[in-house]
Design a protein around this motif. Structure first.
Motif, PDB file in Angstrom:
ATOM      1  N   GLU A   1      40.832  28.722  38.250  1.00  0.00           N
ATOM      2  CA  GLU A   1      39.637  28.367  39.006  1.00  0.00           C
ATOM      3  C   GLU A   1      39.317  29.436  40.040  1.00  0.00           C
ATOM      4  O   GLU A   1      38.165  29.577  40.462  1.00  0.00           O
ATOM      5  CB  GLU A   1      39.835  26.991  39.688  1.00  0.00           C
ATOM      6  N   LEU A   2      40.335  30.200  40.458  1.00  0.00           N
ATOM      7  CA  LEU A   2      40.101  31.304  41.378  1.00  0.00           C
ATOM      8  C   LEU A   2      39.731  32.603  40.636  1.00  0.00           C
ATOM      9  O   LEU A   2      39.040  33.460  41.184  1.00  0.00           O
ATOM     10  CB  LEU A   2      41.365  31.553  42.228  1.00  0.00           C
ATOM     11  N   VAL A   3      40.173  32.707  39.400  1.00  0.00           N
ATOM     12  CA  VAL A   3      39.969  33.951  38.635  1.00  0.00           C
ATOM     13  C   VAL A   3      38.551  34.052  38.098  1.00  0.00           C
ATOM     14  O   VAL A   3      37.902  35.093  38.190  1.00  0.00           O
ATOM     15  CB  VAL A   3      40.996  34.027  37.483  1.00  0.00           C
ATOM     16  N   TYR A   4      38.024  32.926  37.572  1.00  0.00           N
ATOM     17  CA  TYR A   4      36.714  32.986  36.900  1.00  0.00           C
ATOM     18  C   TYR A   4      35.581  33.424  37.824  1.00  0.00           C
ATOM     19  O   TYR A   4      34.736  34.250  37.440  1.00  0.00           O
ATOM     20  CB  TYR A   4      36.391  31.641  36.261  1.00  0.00           C
ATOM     21  N   PRO A   5      35.500  32.916  39.064  1.00  0.00           N
ATOM     22  CA  PRO A   5      34.423  33.391  39.949  1.00  0.00           C
ATOM     23  C   PRO A   5      34.517  34.890  40.244  1.00  0.00           C
ATOM     24  O   PRO A   5      33.484  35.564  40.365  1.00  0.00           O
ATOM     25  CB  PRO A   5      34.610  32.547  41.219  1.00  0.00           C
ATOM     26  N   ILE A   6      35.730  35.379  40.380  1.00  0.00           N
ATOM     27  CA  ILE A   6      35.887  36.813  40.640  1.00  0.00           C
ATOM     28  C   ILE A   6      35.367  37.622  39.452  1.00  0.00           C
ATOM     29  O   ILE A   6      34.669  38.635  39.615  1.00  0.00           O
ATOM     30  CB  ILE A   6      37.374  37.135  40.923  1.00  0.00           C
ATOM     31  N   ILE A   7      35.688  37.172  38.238  1.00  0.00           N
ATOM     32  CA  ILE A   7      35.213  37.882  37.035  1.00  0.00           C
ATOM     33  C   ILE A   7      33.690  37.845  36.969  1.00  0.00           C
ATOM     34  O   ILE A   7      33.036  38.848  36.646  1.00  0.00           O
ATOM     35  CB  ILE A   7      35.842  37.264  35.771  1.00  0.00           C
TER      36      ILE A   7
ATOM     37  N   ASP B   1      43.261  42.871  43.302  1.00  0.00           N
ATOM     38  CA  ASP B   1      44.131  43.340  44.389  1.00  0.00           C
ATOM     39  C   ASP B   1      43.652  42.781  45.720  1.00  0.00           C
ATOM     40  O   ASP B   1      44.473  42.405  46.589  1.00  0.00           O
ATOM     41  CB  ASP B   1      44.135  44.866  44.436  1.00  0.00           C
ATOM     42  N   GLN B   2      42.340  42.717  45.913  1.00  0.00           N
ATOM     43  CA  GLN B   2      41.799  42.179  47.159  1.00  0.00           C
ATOM     44  C   GLN B   2      42.108  40.694  47.286  1.00  0.00           C
ATOM     45  O   GLN B   2      42.362  40.183  48.388  1.00  0.00           O
ATOM     46  CB  GLN B   2      40.273  42.374  47.206  1.00  0.00           C
ATOM     47  N   ALA B   3      42.074  39.993  46.166  1.00  0.00           N
ATOM     48  CA  ALA B   3      42.323  38.546  46.187  1.00  0.00           C
ATOM     49  C   ALA B   3      43.804  38.217  46.063  1.00  0.00           C
ATOM     50  O   ALA B   3      44.166  37.036  45.969  1.00  0.00           O
ATOM     51  CB  ALA B   3      41.549  37.872  45.060  1.00  0.00           C
ATOM     52  N   ASN B   4      44.671  39.234  46.049  1.00  0.00           N
ATOM     53  CA  ASN B   4      46.135  39.028  45.925  1.00  0.00           C
ATOM     54  C   ASN B   4      46.490  38.261  44.652  1.00  0.00           C
ATOM     55  O   ASN B   4      47.375  37.394  44.654  1.00  0.00           O
ATOM     56  CB  ASN B   4      46.688  38.300  47.149  1.00  0.00           C
ATOM     57  N   ILE B   5      45.802  38.554  43.589  1.00  0.00           N
ATOM     58  CA  ILE B   5      46.112  37.960  42.292  1.00  0.00           C
ATOM     59  C   ILE B   5      46.803  39.025  41.455  1.00  0.00           C
ATOM     60  O   ILE B   5      46.251  40.103  41.212  1.00  0.00           O
ATOM     61  CB  ILE B   5      44.833  37.467  41.586  1.00  0.00           C
ATOM     62  N   GLU B   6      48.024  38.727  41.043  1.00  0.00           N
ATOM     63  CA  GLU B   6      48.814  39.695  40.315  1.00  0.00           C
ATOM     64  C   GLU B   6      48.556  39.595  38.814  1.00  0.00           C
ATOM     65  O   GLU B   6      48.325  38.511  38.274  1.00  0.00           O
ATOM     66  CB  GLU B   6      50.300  39.478  40.600  1.00  0.00           C
ATOM     67  N   LEU B   7      48.647  40.762  38.195  1.00  0.00           N
ATOM     68  CA  LEU B   7      48.555  40.840  36.737  1.00  0.00           C
ATOM     69  C   LEU B   7      49.958  41.013  36.181  1.00  0.00           C
ATOM     70  O   LEU B   7      50.877  41.486  36.871  1.00  0.00           O
ATOM     71  CB  LEU B   7      47.672  42.016  36.310  1.00  0.00           C
ATOM     72  N   THR B   8      50.167  40.637  34.972  1.00  0.00           N
ATOM     73  CA  THR B   8      51.482  40.743  34.358  1.00  0.00           C
ATOM     74  C   THR B   8      51.452  41.742  33.215  1.00  0.00           C
ATOM     75  O   THR B   8      50.383  42.238  32.813  1.00  0.00           O
ATOM     76  CB  THR B   8      51.934  39.365  33.824  1.00  0.00           C
ATOM     77  N   ASP B   9      52.626  42.060  32.709  1.00  0.00           N
ATOM     78  CA  ASP B   9      52.720  43.010  31.593  1.00  0.00           C
ATOM     79  C   ASP B   9      52.305  42.328  30.296  1.00  0.00           C
ATOM     80  O   ASP B   9      52.617  41.160  30.061  1.00  0.00           O
ATOM     81  CB  ASP B   9      54.155  43.517  31.451  1.00  0.00           C
ATOM     82  N   TYR B  10      51.637  43.124  29.467  1.00  0.00           N
ATOM     83  CA  TYR B  10      51.201  42.593  28.175  1.00  0.00           C
ATOM     84  C   TYR B  10      51.088  43.739  27.188  1.00  0.00           C
ATOM     85  O   TYR B  10      50.483  44.775  27.486  1.00  0.00           O
ATOM     86  CB  TYR B  10      49.837  41.894  28.311  1.00  0.00           C
ATOM     87  N   GLU B  11      51.711  43.576  26.034  1.00  0.00           N
ATOM     88  CA  GLU B  11      51.634  44.585  24.976  1.00  0.00           C
ATOM     89  C   GLU B  11      50.780  44.020  23.850  1.00  0.00           C
ATOM     90  O   GLU B  11      51.187  43.097  23.152  1.00  0.00           O
ATOM     91  CB  GLU B  11      53.028  44.928  24.444  1.00  0.00           C
TER      92      GLU B  11
END
Length: 537
Positions: free
Chosen positions: A449-455, A516-526
């Motif tokens: 719910e926090l990610v979609y508005p940023i996108i 980065d501004q919203a302090n949302i971390e991304l994870t590794d993905y192959e």
């Protein structure tokens, strides 16, 4: 041997040196007239040959001096007095002979003096003034150098021709044998032919430079001369062909009047014909290019798709017409060489048919190329991925579609050349629009719910900053993958054809900064290997 004998020998040696000096001067003058440029190069071939000729004359002079001294020494030893012997020899010659020779020598000196005065007083000045007049009459500086060379050559040709004519006249006045005078007249005629050829060689570049400068002045107008810039690169080839034609024509005339070489003269015309065919082929090739560009791409009211299709067909049409010109040139060459082209062409057709059965790949490539064009698989400027399904496809912007191959420019810059018969499956990303797909990997505990508005916000900003490339703002397509340690969100951005890779890169940068501004971390993905050219995040 007395002192008088020694003086006589010295005088005779001096006369002999004068004769050899005149011969060397005449040869040097002719070379300077005919080949002025190489003559002034110290390390050139012509000065080296002239030095070798001088050494040869010096050797002959030394041998003649030895013979003269030996003969006079023998006469002085046996007869007792060289002066008495030679005086008795001279007294045996009739007085009338000496009177005629003296009058002739005086006439020769007066003629030489008259020629010198005429050259210095009239000829040199008139030619110089004439050159200045021609340089000023057209107010062009582009041809000043060629005009200078022309009139310098004209000055040398006239001067040398007058001196050669004077020398032949002196031979006639001094009652030299008729064969000697006839040879001198023949040599003067050959000199005139070569001189006229050299003048023509210099006149034609001068005329061409003048016409070139005048044509450049009006080539920017709407007249047919606006195409002149396309043909200017042919001017050096035109000059070379005209020079070769003149040289060959001069050689033909010289051979015609030289009995031992007269059999070469008829064959020289073939060389002139081959030179003409060579230049006509180059000119016709450029005419084909200009004509195709003018009549195929001239309409401004065409749609983008129509213009793209014409850009695709133009190179193919140029190649076909160019091969037709080459075919005509081959037939013309065979006709010039007096070879009947009919049996050769018939044999070539049979051989071509036999080769065609063996060259199946070649035929397949050509047929596939025509099918690609007629069925509109892709055009020049399209971004495509092509290749066998089981192989890694090649991708890039189509730069050219030729008879046998297609050239692709990869996003990394390299050119990929693919045979039309091996194109295989084609994915065209340049038909109306394309989606720039970016997959974003998050940790499984991330609050979507926090990610979609940023996108959505990033997508709107992307569309505003790249309005010329982005058709619709970035949208969340949904969860592409759901695992124990990550969730994969797929986004799509509708962009114009061929812009998807650039927009993907820009979008990744904006998303990274926003998360980065919203302090949302991304994870590794192959990402799993895929043949789709759409890159993963």
């Amino acid at each position: 041997m007395s002192i008088s004998d020694i003086i006589i020998i010295v005088i005779e040696v001096g006369l002999l040196a004068a004769i050899f000096g005149v011969i060397y001067s005449l040869v040097r003058l002719c070379l300077k007239t005919f080949i002025p440029t190489q003559f002034h190069r110290e390390n050139g071939r012509i000065p080296r040959y002239l030095r070798q000729f001088g050494l040869f004359l010096l050797l002959l002079f030394a041998l003649a001096c030895l013979g003269l001294v030996a003969t006079n020494g023998y006469i002085a030893y046996n007869e007792g007095s060289l002066l008495t012997t030679q005086l008795s020899l001279l007294s045996s010659i009739p007085r009338r002979f000496w009177e005629i020779r003296a009058i002739a020598l005086a006439q020769c000196l007066m003629l030489a003096l008259l020629v010198k005065i005429v050259l210095r007083t009239f000829v040199h000045g008139a030619i110089r003034n004439l050159g200045t007049f021609f340089k000023n009459v057209d107010s062009l500086q582009a041809n000043d150098e060629s005009i200078n060379r022309l009139f310098q050559l004209l000055d040398r040709v006239i001067s040398t021709g007058l001196w050669l004519g004077t020398a032949i006249t002196c031979l006639w006045l001094l009652k030299f044998p008729d064969k000697t005078v006839s040879f001198g007249i023949w040599f003067l005629g050959i000199y005139c032919v070569i001189a006229i050829g050299l003048l023509l060689v210099q006149v034609l570049p001068t005329v061409i430079d003048t016409l070139d400068a005048l044509s450049v002045r009006v080539s920017a107008t709407d007249s047919p001369l606006r195409f002149y810039q396309r043909f200017r690169y042919l001017i050096p080839a035109l000059k070379q062909c005209l020079e070769l034609t003149i040289y060959v024509g001069v050689a033909s005339v010289v051979f015609h009047y030289s009995t031992p070489l007269a059999w070469i003269s008829p064959h020289v015309n073939k060389i002139m014909g081959l030179i003409a065919v060579y230049f006509c082929v180059r000119l016709a090739t450029e005419v084909v290019n200009v004509t195709v560009d003018e009549f195929v791409q001239r309409h401004q009211s065409l749609t983008a798709a129509q213009q793209q299709r014409r850009l695709t067909i133009t190179p193919l049409l140029k190649d076909c017409l160019k091969y037709l010109v080459y075919f005509g040139a081959i037939v013309a060459v065979l006709s010039i060489l007096k070879i009947d082209p009919t049996p050769i062409l018939a044999g070539a057709g049979i051989v071509g048919l036999a080769v065609g059965f063996g060259a199946q790949n070649f035929v397949e490539d050509i047929v596939s190329g025509f099918l690609i064009l007629f069925e509109n698989y892709y055009l020049v400027g399209d971004y495509i991925a092509a290749g066998r399904l089981e192989e890694r496809p090649v991708e890039g912007v189509v730069e050219a579609i030729e008879l046998r191959t297609t050239k692709l420019r990869h996003p990394d810059g390299q050119v990929q050349i693919v045979r039309n018969g091996e194109i295989g499956s084609v994915v065209n990303y340049s038909k109306q629009y394309i989606y720039a797909t970016v997959d974003i990997p998050f940790a499984d505990e991330t609050n979507l719910e926090l990610v979609y508005p940023i996108i959505d916000e990033v997508g709107q900003r992307l569309k505003q900053d790249n309005a010329e490339m982005v058709i619709e703002a970035t949208q969340v397509e949904g969860l592409e993958n759901l695992g124990k340690s990550l969730i994969l969100v797929r986004t799509i951005t509708k962009v114009k054809p061929g812009q998807h890779l650039h927009i993907q890169r820009v979008l990744r940068k904006l998303l990274k900064d926003a998360f980065d501004q919203a302090n949302i971390e991304l994870t590794d993905y192959e990402p799993k290997p895929t043949s789709d050219v759409r890159a993963q995040f």
